[in-house]
Scaffold this active site. Structure first.
Site, PDB file in Angstrom:
ATOM      1  N   SER A 242      22.738   4.416 -27.730  1.00 53.76           N
ATOM      2  CA  SER A 242      24.056   4.275 -26.907  1.00 53.76           C
ATOM      3  C   SER A 242      23.586   3.273 -25.812  1.00 53.76           C
ATOM      4  O   SER A 242      24.222   2.834 -24.945  1.00 53.76           O
ATOM      5  CB  SER A 242      24.789   5.351 -26.604  1.00 53.76           C
ATOM      6  OG  SER A 242      23.802   6.081 -25.750  1.00 53.76           O
ATOM      7  N   LYS A 287      28.816  10.801 -19.483  1.00 50.85           N
ATOM      8  CA  LYS A 287      28.073   9.476 -18.838  1.00 50.85           C
ATOM      9  C   LYS A 287      28.653   8.899 -17.561  1.00 50.85           C
ATOM     10  O   LYS A 287      27.714   8.521 -16.768  1.00 50.85           O
ATOM     11  CB  LYS A 287      27.983   8.439 -20.176  1.00 50.85           C
ATOM     12  CG  LYS A 287      27.151   8.967 -21.210  1.00 50.85           C
ATOM     13  CD  LYS A 287      27.059   8.125 -22.595  1.00 50.85           C
ATOM     14  CE  LYS A 287      26.242   8.433 -23.720  1.00 50.85           C
ATOM     15  NZ  LYS A 287      25.910   7.814 -24.719  1.00 50.85           N
TER      16      LYS A 287
END
Length: 348
Positions: A242, A287
């Site tokens: 990611s 996140k």
């Protein structure tokens, strides 16, 4: 004390005891929380996150933070019910069924191996995407990272085999090989043309149904690139794909004059394809919290995560939609200069 009162007292004690014992019993859930962040144009343990040798580099300012998700739990270290309950009450974390992180047919060690391969692929894809953006040529091959025990490819394909074609069609990249396998029906044979050392071979492998019904052969591949200069990425034990977008931006910033960030604290996430396409990721809510904790005010968000991100964005964090590496660079240019459009995330 009457017999009735004694009975009630004993019953209450037993309920409390069972409750306490139950609270510490393991449950098949995983707690996801904001993980550490790293500045891709900064340092980790006094070493640059991105080191480039054999090519001119330029000074950078500001930050391009990659963000991560930390997890607690899993088959080898299950959390207890009390920990899960605390997680459900905390808006900054998520509690998800264990099988969403650890597939039932895969052991934790295999998951770790896959994450390590994904991180290596992500770093190489990020470098390839950055070089494509700068129109710097390079060479690439698809190789076997490992095969899954008990799956059809086990024993037929071997580590470091180079896949040059699938069913007679050239293997352009890892995605092309994967798509070629998925185009078959379960039970079909797939013909891999490979080089093993100095030998060229055709290897026939049947497909079986995967967890979601898609055909697979049980091989994990990685791209092997031959870049015209050395790019080394150091992020410690961070795994998964990611951080690809932020690696690409960090490489671009170092290879080009001027400051891509304009001195700002930028964070972001997203997988990256060598062609520059930015893909979705998991744990977007955690996140974003990690990004805000790092001091970022702008968060580059994969287009497919925008609808979810809009619902959970922390106050003071601006979401910028990132469809491709090129569009992310254009957005950062617009933010730095005040000229041009900055694509925003919108609710779905």
């Amino acid at each position: 004390m009457s017999r009735r009162a004694l009975t009630l007292l004993l019953a209450g004690f037993l309920v409390l005891a069972f409750g306490v014992v139950g609270a510490f019993r393991p449950v098949p859930y995983v707690v996801l929380s904001p993980g550490p962040t790293e500045n891709t144009i900064g340092e980790v343990d006094k070493k640059p996150v991105i080191s480039i040798k054999g090519r001119q580099t330029y000074p950078t300012k500001g930050a391009l933070h990659l963000v991560t998700v930390a997890y607690q739990g899993g088959p080898a270290a299950q959390i207890d019910l009390l920990t899960a309950l605390r997680g459900w009450l905390d808006p900054t974390v998520a509690v998800v069924p264990q099988e969403t992180i650890f597939a039932p047919d895969r052991d934790p060690k295999q998951v770790e191996e896959e994450n390590a391969v994904e991180m290596t692929n992500s770093q190489d894809s990020a470098t390839a995407a950055a070089l494509n953006e700068l129109k710097i040529p390079y060479a690439m091959a698809v190789s076997v990272a490992y095969t899954e025990k008990g799956k059809p490819a086990d024993g037929k394909l071997k580590k470091d085999d180079e896949i040059i074609a699938v069913d007679g069609k050239a293997a352009k990249d890892v995605t092309a090989v994967s798509d070629a396998v998925k185009a078959h029906k379960t039970g079909d044979n797939v013909v891999f043309t490979i080089t093993r050392g100095k030998e060229k071979l055709d290897v026939t492998v049947p497909t079986v149904a995967g967890p979601k019904g898609q055909p697979l052969v049980g091989v994990t591949m990685q791209a092997k690139y031959k870049f015209p200069f050395e790019v080394d990425i150091n992020v410690g034990d961070v795994g998964g794909p990611s951080a690809g977008l932020m690696f690409s931006l960090g490489i671009l910033d170092k290879l080009t004059p001027g400051e891509l960030t304009g001195g700002k604290q930028i964070a972001g996430t997203g997988t990256i394809e060598p062609g520059g396409t930015v893909g979705p990721i998991g744990g977007i809510a955690q996140k974003m919290v990690g990004a805000q904790d790092s001091g970022a005010t702008i968060f580059l968000t994969p287009a497919d995560n925008c609808a979810e991100a809009v619902k959970a964005v922390p106050d003071g964090l601006r979401l910028v939609r990132a469809d491709t590496l090129h569009s992310a660079v254009q957005a950062l240019d617009a933010l730095r200069t005040g000229k041009g459009d900055v694509p925003a995330c919108e609710a779905g």
